[in-house]
Motif scaffolding. Structure first.
Motif, mmCIF file in Angstrom:
data_model
loop_
_atom_site.group_PDB
_atom_site.id
_atom_site.type_symbol
_atom_site.label_atom_id
_atom_site.label_comp_id
_atom_site.label_asym_id
_atom_site.label_seq_id
_atom_site.Cartn_x
_atom_site.Cartn_y
_atom_site.Cartn_z
ATOM 1 N N LEU A 1 38.479 -15.120 83.410
ATOM 2 C CA LEU A 1 38.131 -15.322 85.123
ATOM 3 C C LEU A 1 38.528 -16.747 85.079
ATOM 4 C CD1 LEU A 1 36.745 -14.463 87.346
ATOM 5 C CD2 LEU A 1 34.387 -14.987 86.565
ATOM 6 N N ALA A 2 37.991 -17.642 84.566
ATOM 7 C CA ALA A 2 38.389 -19.297 84.852
ATOM 8 C C ALA A 2 39.973 -19.468 85.156
ATOM 9 C CB ALA A 2 38.095 -20.019 83.612
ATOM 10 N N SER A 3 40.613 -18.909 84.194
ATOM 11 C CA SER A 3 42.181 -19.144 84.237
ATOM 12 C C SER A 3 42.613 -18.444 85.557
ATOM 13 C CB SER A 3 42.829 -18.453 83.196
ATOM 14 O OG SER A 3 42.475 -18.880 81.808
ATOM 15 N N CYS A 4 42.208 -17.209 85.860
ATOM 16 C CA CYS A 4 42.746 -16.568 87.209
ATOM 17 C C CYS A 4 42.319 -17.143 88.549
ATOM 18 C CB CYS A 4 42.172 -14.851 86.981
ATOM 19 S SG CYS A 4 42.974 -14.103 85.866
ATOM 20 N N SER B 1 41.592 -31.128 86.383
ATOM 21 C CA SER B 1 42.483 -29.978 86.495
ATOM 22 C C SER B 1 42.134 -29.178 87.874
ATOM 23 C CB SER B 1 42.654 -29.204 85.234
ATOM 24 O OG SER B 1 43.147 -30.122 84.121
ATOM 25 N N GLN B 2 41.000 -28.727 87.866
ATOM 26 C CA GLN B 2 40.651 -27.612 89.112
ATOM 27 C C GLN B 2 40.761 -28.424 90.216
ATOM 28 O OE1 GLN B 2 39.624 -24.518 88.635
ATOM 29 N NE2 GLN B 2 39.892 -24.540 91.008
ATOM 30 N N GLN B 3 40.177 -29.933 90.273
ATOM 31 C CA GLN B 3 40.398 -30.728 91.481
ATOM 32 C C GLN B 3 41.973 -30.724 91.972
ATOM 33 O OE1 GLN B 3 38.103 -31.366 93.415
ATOM 34 N NE2 GLN B 3 38.969 -32.871 94.849
ATOM 35 N N PRO C 1 44.401 -17.726 93.198
ATOM 36 C CA PRO C 1 44.132 -18.003 94.484
ATOM 37 C C PRO C 1 44.967 -19.339 94.999
ATOM 38 C CG PRO C 1 42.117 -17.522 93.225
ATOM 39 C CD PRO C 1 43.158 -17.774 92.373
ATOM 40 N N THR C 2 45.338 -20.141 93.976
ATOM 41 C CA THR C 2 46.047 -21.418 94.318
ATOM 42 C C THR C 2 47.206 -21.076 94.770
ATOM 43 O OG1 THR C 2 44.308 -22.714 93.073
ATOM 44 C CG2 THR C 2 46.584 -23.784 93.688
ATOM 45 N N ILE D 1 49.418 -17.887 81.541
ATOM 46 C CA ILE D 1 49.578 -16.666 81.013
ATOM 47 C C ILE D 1 48.976 -16.623 79.603
ATOM 48 C CG2 ILE D 1 51.683 -15.184 80.006
ATOM 49 C CD1 ILE D 1 53.239 -15.913 82.708
ATOM 50 N N GLN D 2 49.261 -17.753 78.942
ATOM 51 C CA GLN D 2 48.973 -18.054 77.800
ATOM 52 C C GLN D 2 47.348 -17.769 77.676
ATOM 53 O OE1 GLN D 2 49.882 -21.314 74.610
ATOM 54 N NE2 GLN D 2 47.972 -22.046 75.275
#
Length: 433
Positions: free
Chosen positions: A210-213, A128-130, A218-219, A291-292
């Motif tokens: 932090l991980a969600s933001c 998902s991050q990639q 930034p994306t 948001i969730q």
């Protein structure tokens, strides 16, 4: 549960959600088919199955078509590598993540064991991050191509693109391996409400926020800035720059070079619009999930199961919408896809197309840097020009003196612009602004 200090959270034990747990042992011994799943469970399982099949089929088609010889003349190497990397990432999601949620949705437990759960959590976070990282690379690539075409075509490198993609893959896998593999203060857990599979567990609510933001904001900002700037400048400035800078003498084939530059710009703009649509789809699909995550971490409340399932799988469905949007917005891709499906899959002959007139790029033979690149091909003046020569062509047509002169006169009246752009192509492009 909380540890004695009250600051670290521990993931729920996986054995409580395993199908080998005593509370599931009776039903498993009698056979899971002995208990009929509810209608909601069957609908959710059917959705997961159809989405997995759609992700696999759509991304395999995208990879196959954009890397075919027939489609090579409609896309440059660097965007092709980026799109292939994104399609491979989405293909891995449809092959290694989404199908494993089918049985847990029906059984309400995890039947695959602890090691598979740990691997699932690692892939769920890293892939998902990639996806977000690749979309950022695509946006930067389009930004450079549309705002700085000379530097882009001169310095773009296939090896550099492959190296950057490889580095981002390794970085994403390493980051989530450090997060998921250690058991102390972290790890993974079985999400039986939303994903119906295993995903990373954050030992603190602040880390979850932090991980969600970091995944979302930034994306989103990079995508909006790059595409917004590129299209704005392309509309108000680049058309005038290219037209005013084409001052090649007649004996150098000015009309041919002018057509080639115009065709190159149309190709870049079309590719940029398609990639911008894919980025917009990512923002739309991922926003509810982000948001969730933030709200649940801040309030400490539990999201309703149906809402958690809907938001999570809408975000994962972006892996299907990426190739679908590319197919929907690109007529050349649709045409070549149909031809390849008829000839390769169904073993039928492609419909006969009228022969195009063969053009010769001998008018560019007097350009020393491009003389060896011209070959006789059907279908257009620029098909015989190798991509590595575009930087030199654009550098000759868009010289630094012309750009500096245009910057001094930029912003003047249309009457003065009409004297600067005498050619019909430039007049037509000026009309579009």
């Amino acid at each position: 549960m909380l540890d004695p200090k009250g600051t670290w959270l521990l993931p729920p034990p996986l054995h409580n959600s395993s199908c080998s747990h005593p509370r599931y042992a009776t039903s498993m011994a009698a056979g899971w088919w002995s208990t009929v799943p509810s209608i909601i469970d069957m609908v959710q399982a059917l959705f997961i199955l159809l989405l997995s099949v759609g992700i696999l089929a759509a991304n395999i088609l995208l990879i196959f078509v954009i890397n075919s010889r027939r489609y090579a003349k409609y896309i440059h190497a660097q965007p092709r590598y980026l799109l292939t990397s994104l399609a491979c990432n989405d293909l891995a999601i449809g092959l290694l993540v989404t199908p494993f949620a089918f049985l847990p949705t029906l059984l309400h437990c995890w039947p695959y064991g602890e090691m598979i759960c740990q691997i699932q959590a690692l892939l769920r976070g890293a892939l998902s991050q990639q996806s977000a990282v690749i979309l950022i690379c695509m946006a930067i690539d389009r930004y450079m191509c549309m705002l700085h075409p000379v530097s882009y075509h001169k310095h773009s490198s296939k090896k550099g693109c492959v190296a950057i993609m490889s580095l981002t893959w390794v970085t994403a896998l390493t980051l989530f391996a450090v997060m998921v593999l250690p058991r102390r203060h972290g790890g993974f857990y079985f999400n039986g409400d939303g994903l119906h599979a295993c995903e990373p567990f954050f030992p603190r609510p602040s880390l979850r926020i932090l991980a969600s933001c970091l995944f979302y904001f930034p994306t989103t900002m990079v995508l909006m800035y790059c595409y917004g700037s590129a299209f704005h400048v392309n509309k108000l400035r680049l058309k005038r720059v290219v037209c005013a800078a084409i001052a090649v003498p007649d004996h150098l084939g000015a009309s041919t070079v002018e057509k080639m530059v115009a065709q190159e710009r149309r190709l870049s703009t079309a590719a940029s619009r398609t990639m911008a649509a894919m980025s917009l789809s990512f923002i739309v699909m991922v926003t509810p999930w982000s948001i969730q995550e933030v709200v649940a971490a801040c309030t400490g409340s539990k999201v309703p199961p149906f809402m958690d399932f809907l938001v999570t799988w809408v975000a994962l469905s972006n892996s299907f919408w990426n190739p679908f949007l590319y197919w929907l917005l690109n007529s050349n891709f649709r045409r070549i896809s149909k031809e390849l499906l008829l000839t390769k899959l169904l073993c039928r002959r492609a419909p006969a197309t009228p022969a195009r007139r063969t053009h010769c790029c001998s008018s560019l033979a007097q350009l020393p840097a491009v003389a060896g690149a011209c070959t006789l091909r059907a279908g257009g003046d620029s098909e015989g020009i190798s991509e590595k020569y575009w930087g030199e062509i654009l550098e000759r047509t868009v010289s630094s003196n012309s750009l500096q002169a245009l910057q001094r006169i930029y912003g003047r009246s249309n009457a003065h612009d009409a004297r600067l752009f005498p050619s019909p192509l430039c007049a037509a492009q000026m009309t579009e602004i």
